[in-house]
Design a protein around this motif. Structure first.
Motif, PDB file in Angstrom:
ATOM      1  N   PRO A   7      49.608  65.740  23.420  1.00  0.00           N
ATOM      2  CA  PRO A   7      48.491  66.468  22.798  1.00  0.00           C
ATOM      3  C   PRO A   7      47.156  66.281  23.505  1.00  0.00           C
ATOM      4  CG  PRO A   7      49.810  65.350  21.123  1.00  0.00           C
ATOM      5  CD  PRO A   7      50.291  64.860  22.448  1.00  0.00           C
ATOM      6  N   PHE A   8      46.970  65.153  24.186  1.00  0.00           N
ATOM      7  CA  PHE A   8      45.704  64.934  24.895  1.00  0.00           C
ATOM      8  C   PHE A   8      45.535  65.950  26.025  1.00  0.00           C
ATOM      9  CE2 PHE A   8      46.106  60.763  22.860  1.00  0.00           C
ATOM     10  CZ  PHE A   8      44.821  60.604  22.383  1.00  0.00           C
ATOM     11  N   PHE A   9      46.637  66.316  26.659  1.00  0.00           N
ATOM     12  CA  PHE A   9      46.554  67.336  27.697  1.00  0.00           C
ATOM     13  C   PHE A   9      46.325  68.715  27.072  1.00  0.00           C
ATOM     14  CE2 PHE A   9      48.545  63.840  29.930  1.00  0.00           C
ATOM     15  CZ  PHE A   9      47.915  63.892  31.161  1.00  0.00           C
ATOM     16  N   GLY A  10      46.817  68.920  25.855  1.00  0.00           N
ATOM     17  CA  GLY A  10      46.494  70.145  25.135  1.00  0.00           C
ATOM     18  C   GLY A  10      45.008  70.230  24.848  1.00  0.00           C
ATOM     19  N   VAL A  11      44.401  69.098  24.507  1.00  0.00           N
ATOM     20  CA  VAL A  11      42.951  69.047  24.278  1.00  0.00           C
ATOM     21  C   VAL A  11      42.206  69.379  25.569  1.00  0.00           C
ATOM     22  CG1 VAL A  11      41.016  67.509  23.790  1.00  0.00           C
ATOM     23  CG2 VAL A  11      43.057  67.446  22.339  1.00  0.00           C
ATOM     24  N   LEU A  12      42.663  68.835  26.700  1.00  0.00           N
ATOM     25  CA  LEU A  12      42.030  69.121  27.992  1.00  0.00           C
ATOM     26  C   LEU A  12      42.104  70.610  28.318  1.00  0.00           C
ATOM     27  CD1 LEU A  12      43.143  66.151  30.292  1.00  0.00           C
ATOM     28  CD2 LEU A  12      40.854  66.628  29.420  1.00  0.00           C
ATOM     29  N   ILE A  13      43.262  71.221  28.071  1.00  0.00           N
ATOM     30  CA  ILE A  13      43.416  72.660  28.318  1.00  0.00           C
ATOM     31  C   ILE A  13      42.414  73.435  27.469  1.00  0.00           C
ATOM     32  CG2 ILE A  13      44.967  74.628  28.023  1.00  0.00           C
ATOM     33  CD1 ILE A  13      47.301  72.720  28.688  1.00  0.00           C
ATOM     34  N   ILE A  47      52.350  69.527   8.617  1.00  0.00           N
ATOM     35  CA  ILE A  47      53.099  70.188   9.683  1.00  0.00           C
ATOM     36  C   ILE A  47      52.940  71.699   9.559  1.00  0.00           C
ATOM     37  CG2 ILE A  47      55.374  70.550  10.705  1.00  0.00           C
ATOM     38  CD1 ILE A  47      56.210  67.819   9.763  1.00  0.00           C
ATOM     39  N   ARG A  48      52.935  72.213   8.330  1.00  0.00           N
ATOM     40  CA  ARG A  48      52.742  73.647   8.108  1.00  0.00           C
ATOM     41  C   ARG A  48      51.361  74.080   8.587  1.00  0.00           C
ATOM     42  NH1 ARG A  48      55.168  75.306   2.151  1.00  0.00           N
ATOM     43  NH2 ARG A  48      57.007  73.975   2.186  1.00  0.00           N
ATOM     44  N   ILE A  49      50.343  73.300   8.248  1.00  0.00           N
ATOM     45  CA  ILE A  49      48.977  73.630   8.683  1.00  0.00           C
ATOM     46  C   ILE A  49      48.925  73.701  10.203  1.00  0.00           C
ATOM     47  CG2 ILE A  49      46.591  72.812   8.770  1.00  0.00           C
ATOM     48  CD1 ILE A  49      47.061  71.562   5.990  1.00  0.00           C
ATOM     49  N   HIS A  50      49.538  72.714  10.839  1.00  0.00           N
ATOM     50  CA  HIS A  50      49.568  72.710  12.305  1.00  0.00           C
ATOM     51  C   HIS A  50      50.281  73.943  12.841  1.00  0.00           C
ATOM     52  CE1 HIS A  50      51.516  71.141  16.200  1.00  0.00           C
ATOM     53  NE2 HIS A  50      50.324  71.614  16.467  1.00  0.00           N
ATOM     54  N   PHE A  51      51.395  74.310  12.224  1.00  0.00           N
ATOM     55  CA  PHE A  51      52.172  75.467  12.673  1.00  0.00           C
ATOM     56  C   PHE A  51      51.318  76.734  12.651  1.00  0.00           C
ATOM     57  CE2 PHE A  51      54.892  79.127  11.560  1.00  0.00           C
ATOM     58  CZ  PHE A  51      55.709  79.160  12.673  1.00  0.00           C
ATOM     59  N   PHE A  52      50.615  76.967  11.535  1.00  0.00           N
ATOM     60  CA  PHE A  52      49.807  78.178  11.422  1.00  0.00           C
ATOM     61  C   PHE A  52      48.613  78.161  12.376  1.00  0.00           C
ATOM     62  CE2 PHE A  52      51.883  78.353   7.144  1.00  0.00           C
ATOM     63  CZ  PHE A  52      52.567  79.538   7.360  1.00  0.00           C
ATOM     64  N   LEU A  53      48.035  76.982  12.598  1.00  0.00           N
ATOM     65  CA  LEU A  53      46.951  76.879  13.580  1.00  0.00           C
ATOM     66  C   LEU A  53      47.457  77.189  14.981  1.00  0.00           C
ATOM     67  CD1 LEU A  53      45.045  73.670  12.391  1.00  0.00           C
ATOM     68  CD2 LEU A  53      44.166  76.018  12.414  1.00  0.00           C
ATOM     69  N   HIS A  54      48.639  76.684  15.296  1.00  0.00           N
ATOM     70  CA  HIS A  54      49.235  76.915  16.613  1.00  0.00           C
ATOM     71  C   HIS A  54      49.478  78.415  16.836  1.00  0.00           C
ATOM     72  CE1 HIS A  54      51.650  76.307  20.161  1.00  0.00           C
ATOM     73  NE2 HIS A  54      52.699  76.884  19.595  1.00  0.00           N
ATOM     74  N   PHE A  89      43.084  75.997  19.266  1.00  0.00           N
ATOM     75  CA  PHE A  89      44.084  75.247  20.031  1.00  0.00           C
ATOM     76  C   PHE A  89      43.693  73.774  20.129  1.00  0.00           C
ATOM     77  CE2 PHE A  89      46.368  74.186  24.090  1.00  0.00           C
ATOM     78  CZ  PHE A  89      47.648  74.499  23.660  1.00  0.00           C
ATOM     79  N   LEU A  90      42.405  73.522  20.246  1.00  0.00           N
ATOM     80  CA  LEU A  90      41.892  72.147  20.271  1.00  0.00           C
ATOM     81  C   LEU A  90      42.212  71.432  18.959  1.00  0.00           C
ATOM     82  CD1 LEU A  90      40.020  69.931  21.573  1.00  0.00           C
ATOM     83  CD2 LEU A  90      38.129  71.068  20.400  1.00  0.00           C
ATOM     84  N   ILE A  91      41.878  72.072  17.840  1.00  0.00           N
ATOM     85  CA  ILE A  91      42.155  71.487  16.529  1.00  0.00           C
ATOM     86  C   ILE A  91      43.659  71.304  16.335  1.00  0.00           C
ATOM     87  CG2 ILE A  91      41.945  71.840  14.031  1.00  0.00           C
ATOM     88  CD1 ILE A  91      39.396  73.513  14.658  1.00  0.00           C
ATOM     89  N   SER A  92      44.428  72.297  16.777  1.00  0.00           N
ATOM     90  CA  SER A  92      45.887  72.241  16.647  1.00  0.00           C
ATOM     91  C   SER A  92      46.463  71.021  17.357  1.00  0.00           C
ATOM     92  CB  SER A  92      46.501  73.527  17.212  1.00  0.00           C
ATOM     93  OG  SER A  92      47.905  73.407  17.331  1.00  0.00           O
ATOM     94  N   ASN A  93      45.988  70.744  18.562  1.00  0.00           N
ATOM     95  CA  ASN A  93      46.501  69.596  19.316  1.00  0.00           C
ATOM     96  C   ASN A  93      46.060  68.267  18.712  1.00  0.00           C
ATOM     97  OD1 ASN A  93      48.024  70.209  22.052  1.00  0.00           O
ATOM     98  ND2 ASN A  93      46.532  71.844  21.749  1.00  0.00           N
ATOM     99  N   ILE A  94      44.852  68.234  18.192  1.00  0.00           N
ATOM    100  CA  ILE A  94      44.391  67.014  17.515  1.00  0.00           C
ATOM    101  C   ILE A  94      45.256  66.746  16.286  1.00  0.00           C
ATOM    102  CG2 ILE A  94      42.485  65.994  16.207  1.00  0.00           C
ATOM    103  CD1 ILE A  94      40.563  67.457  18.118  1.00  0.00           C
ATOM    104  N   LEU A  95      45.561  67.806  15.520  1.00  0.00           N
ATOM    105  CA  LEU A  95      46.398  67.653  14.335  1.00  0.00           C
ATOM    106  C   LEU A  95      47.825  67.261  14.724  1.00  0.00           C
ATOM    107  CD1 LEU A  95      46.561  67.812  11.275  1.00  0.00           C
ATOM    108  CD2 LEU A  95      47.039  70.270  11.475  1.00  0.00           C
ATOM    109  N   PHE A  96      48.320  67.797  15.825  1.00  0.00           N
ATOM    110  CA  PHE A  96      49.644  67.430  16.332  1.00  0.00           C
ATOM    111  C   PHE A  96      49.698  65.929  16.607  1.00  0.00           C
ATOM    112  CE2 PHE A  96      52.711  67.782  20.162  1.00  0.00           C
ATOM    113  CZ  PHE A  96      53.812  67.506  19.361  1.00  0.00           C
TER     114      PHE A  96
END
Length: 422
Positions: A25-31, A358-365, A389-396
């Protein structure tokens, strides 16, 4: 519950896959930050070096990170291929992968050549260590299943992907791209996504979907023929690209094979023997639908650039599926390791992470992917996509960490202390 050939007694220390999963997820944050900071025209233009850096933040920092972590768990468990000194092995592979990914990616994003040297060095150590050991162990396995066969092909495709990538990196270092530079780029991409990523996903799904979701088995001809056919097509593709032969026939064959796999995977998930709700099923189904859509886009070259194709294939198919797998693997490993240590009062697999989050993350993704696609038509939406996408990766990361912390807290208690489960 477990298929023949599955052995849980040889699992490596639980900290090994966890460190890889929690790093992704940290690389997702970087992206996300790269998309936020830099102009959309640079990020989405496949023909400039900047985009190469962004792509490798995903392919190395997320895709490879999760695959390497999962494989160190799956090789002993699914194939009986035990890695000697797993902690030393994991330390080398993980640390070099992190440093190498940052070096290679930001050498293109920031145009700093010395970072490319660092990236190539550390990625070479990580990939060669992983694949030399994996190939040796997997080709010594005696009990052959369709999953083991696919793992073997994945390991060969992975080392080939690395070799082509190493060659391309050296070309950039020497500032000598060569006559067949673009042919090597195309085959590097093809081996990376269809060999390194898709072959493993297909092979693992043959065992994981029936095991975790009590679903129907895949037809035997899919299990035993499709991975080999994909691998053969990859080699033929190299000849087509190298000699500049029209690729359309092979493209159609790739799309047909992958769409057939997608159909049977969805059929298996939709006809489960025990149709109990599981939020990770959403990740699998959305992932497979994204795979089908991306194949249609690729086959008919629907868009002028590969930006939309990359978003739907990478974020929609690959990252969705990987997230769903991580949400399944971390709780399962936590439960299994605690259970094997004699703990009686432990959460069930589904209680390690609250499904609501997990559902919240899914919908954010999904929302982030929608905005990434819309950004192709209206560039301003790239900011909405990046933030989500940033919030999604943090939640992941938070969701995964919740399960890991539960495991750590319980493992510190006395196995006979029933107050450990709260």
């Amino acid at each position: 519950m477990f298929n023949q050939g599955l052995s849980l007694d040889q699992a490596p220390p639980i900290s090994i896959p966890f460190r890889f999963f929690l790093s992704a997820p940290f690389f997702g944050v970087l992206i996300s930050l790269v998309f936020l900071i830099f102009p959309f025209d640079e990020v989405s233009n496949q023909y400039i070096h900047f985009a190469v850096g962004v792509v490798h933040l995903f392919t190395l920092g997320i895709l490879t990170m999760i695959i390497f972590g999962a494989m160190q768990q799956m090789m002993p468990v699914l194939a009986g291929a035990i890695i000697k000194k797993p902690q030393v092995f994991a330390n080398i592979v993980h640390s070099c992968l992190v440093i190498g990914t940052l070096g290679l990616s930001f050498s293109f994003i920031l145009e700093l050549k010395f970072l490319l040297y660092m990236g190539v060095l550390f990625l070479s150590i990580s990939f060669l260590t992983f694949f030399i050991v994996s190939i040796k162990l997997l080709f010594q396995v005696r009990f052959m299943t369709s999953t083991v066969k696919a793992m073997r092909l994945f390991s060969l495709a992975g080392i080939i992907t690395f070799i082509f990538g190493f060659y391309l990196a050296v070309c950039h270092i020497n500032l000598n791209l060569g006559e067949h530079y673009f042919a090597f780029i195309n085959i590097h991409i093809l081996f990376g996504f269809f060999g390194f990523a898709f072959l493993l996903i297909m092979g693992v799904s043959f065992q994981v979907i029936p095991m975790f979701y009590v679903a129907l088995d895949f037809p035997k001809f899919i299990q035993h023929k499709f991975p080999v056919l994909i691998f053969i097509l990859l080699f033929i593709s190299f000849l087509f690209f190298y000699f500049d032969i029209n690729f359309l026939i092979l493209k159609i064959l790739f799309v047909l094979l992958i769409c057939f796999f997608t159909y049977f995977a969805l059929k298996s998930l939709n006809n489960r023997k025990r149709p109990v709700f599981d939020v990770t099923l959403w990740y699998w189904k959305f992932s497979l639908i994204s795979l089908f859509i991306s194949m249609i886009i690729w086959l008919f070259d629907i868009f002028d650039t590969n930006y939309v194709l990359a978003i739907i294939f990478a974020f929609g198919f690959l990252y969705s599926l990987l997230q769903g797998m991580v949400y399944k693997i971390i709780p399962f490993l936590s439960w299994f390791h605690l259970n094997s240590k004699g703990y009686f009062s432990i959460p069930t697999i589904r209680e390690f992470i609250d499904e609501k989050y997990i559902r919240i993350h899914f919908f954010l993704h999904i929302l982030s992917i929608i905005f990434f696609v819309i950004a192709y038509f209206q560039n301003i939406f790239i900011y909405f996509a990046s933030i989500i996408f940033l919030i999604s990766n943090i939640l992941f990361f938070i969701n995964s960490m919740i399960a890991v912390k539960k495991y750590i807290n319980i493992s510190k208690t006395n196995p006979m202390d029933f107050s450990s489960f709260k």
